[in-house]
Scaffold this active site. Structure first.
Site, PDB file in Angstrom:
ATOM      1  N   SER A 116     -11.489  -1.604   2.536  1.00  0.00           N
ATOM      2  CA  SER A 116     -11.153  -1.782   3.602  1.00  0.00           C
ATOM      3  C   SER A 116     -10.465  -0.751   4.382  1.00  0.00           C
ATOM      4  CB  SER A 116      -9.703  -2.811   3.526  1.00  0.00           C
ATOM      5  OG  SER A 116      -9.921  -3.935   2.760  1.00  0.00           O
ATOM      6  N   GLU A 137      -6.280   2.488   6.149  1.00  0.00           N
ATOM      7  CA  GLU A 137      -5.827   2.781   4.902  1.00  0.00           C
ATOM      8  C   GLU A 137      -6.759   3.829   3.872  1.00  0.00           C
ATOM      9  OE1 GLU A 137      -6.789  -0.691   1.289  1.00  0.00           O
ATOM     10  OE2 GLU A 137      -5.673  -1.236   3.021  1.00  0.00           O
ATOM     11  N   ARG A 175       1.089  -1.164  -0.010  1.00  0.00           N
ATOM     12  CA  ARG A 175       0.087  -0.049   0.065  1.00  0.00           C
ATOM     13  C   ARG A 175       0.927   1.265  -0.084  1.00  0.00           C
ATOM     14  NH1 ARG A 175      -2.364  -3.629  -1.530  1.00  0.00           N
ATOM     15  NH2 ARG A 175      -4.091  -4.649  -0.410  1.00  0.00           N
TER      16      ARG A 175
END
Length: 303
Positions: free
Chosen positions: A226, A296, A176
């Protein structure tokens, strides 16, 4: 000053592509967020560079977004300019086993084009709800695939207004993360190297992954996907579930009962609700398991 900025933005992209006091809840998958002062939809790399240069010169905050799938916008909105790279900037070209994709193309569209060209390797991203620009920035991944596996090069706009072309090895792609996010670059275009495949097999894999998403994720509610990154050695959703937080609510925000890794908007959630819920989840998980969850979801705008 405001009239002057508005006119400059209109001169760059055309008046119909400059919106004022635009509700950001219309442009995020969370369906949450106050108004943006200016909301601009460029259609070329020159227009993108022109907008960013105008904002730099006027010292006006500027935020580049895609379709807002990983975004929580504050209830009081965004002061400054929001630049949306989406439907006006989504051209895709297939040549051999290479797809050249503008940053605003949504992942499902890229997957459809790959299928049409009988190219395999993008099936994992077909259901990721963002644009390819966002997927590149955060090295998005799902079901065993990651962007780093298929990216050959990316054209970006740097903070000084220069266009740079970075090879895969220069992108510093990790979980990420990428050099693009760390340096504040704007993705303009990505080149993907895929492999020749059979149409029916590619389609079957896409359908299989779609079925997994539909059965396991709360797609019937607005969310930003998410909510937390996967902590090393754990799964965020399982930690949240094991901490007894399935269905935990703050106002209109709720930990999904279907998948605890998702925070959902049950209909009237505010950004403040979501932030308070996320904060409580982080606190309880850390107290229970000693694991610190990292968001996130990207947060912009004013409370």
């Amino acid at each position: 000053m405001e009239q002057k900025l508005y006119q400059k933005l209109c001169d760059i992209v055309g008046e119909e592509q400059v919106l004022t006091e635009e509700p950001m809840k219309k442009h995020t998958t969370f369906r949450i967020g106050g108004n943006a002062d200016y909301f601009v939809r460029p259609g070329s790399r020159e227009e993108i560079a022109g907008i960013l240069q105008t904002c730099r010169s006027a010292q006006i905050p500027c935020y580049v977004i895609g379709n807002g799938s990983n975004l929580l916008v504050g209830d009081r909105g965004i002061r400054g300019v929001v630049v949306q790279l989406f439907k006006n900037f989504n051209h895709i070209q297939a040549e051999g086993t290479t797809l050249t994709v503008q940053a605003g193309a949504i992942n499902s569209l890229v997957a459809s084009k790959a299928l049409e060209a009988e190219l395999t390797g993008y099936e994992f991203a077909a259901g990721i709800p963002g644009t390819i620009g966002g997927a590149v920035v955060m090295n998005a991944g799902a079901y065993g695939g990651e962007m780093k596996d298929i990216l050959s090069e990316v054209t970006v706009l740097d903070q000084e207004g220069n266009f740079l072309t970075l090879k895969n090895s220069e992108l510093e792609l990790g979980y990420r993360t990428s050099i693009i996010s760390r340096k504040g670059y704007v993705v303009i275009e990505a080149k993907l190297t895929l492999a020749k495949g059979k149409k029916e097999e590619i389609l079957a894999r896409m359908e299989e992954l779609k079925e997994k998403r539909v059965s396991k994720q709360p797609l019937e509610y607005p969310s930003a996907g998410s909510t937390f990154k996967r902590p090393e050695g754990y799964f965020a959703g399982k930690l949240i579930m094991d901490a007894g937080l399935r269905g935990f609510r703050v106002g209109g925000a709720q930990v999904s009962e279907k998948h605890c890794g998702f925070v959902i908007n049950t209909g009237n959630a505010t950004a403040a609700d979501v932030e308070k819920l996320m904060s409580e989840v982080q606190r309880i998980v850390e107290e229970t398991f000693g694991v610190k969850l990292e968001p996130e979801v990207k947060r912009i705008g004013e409370n």
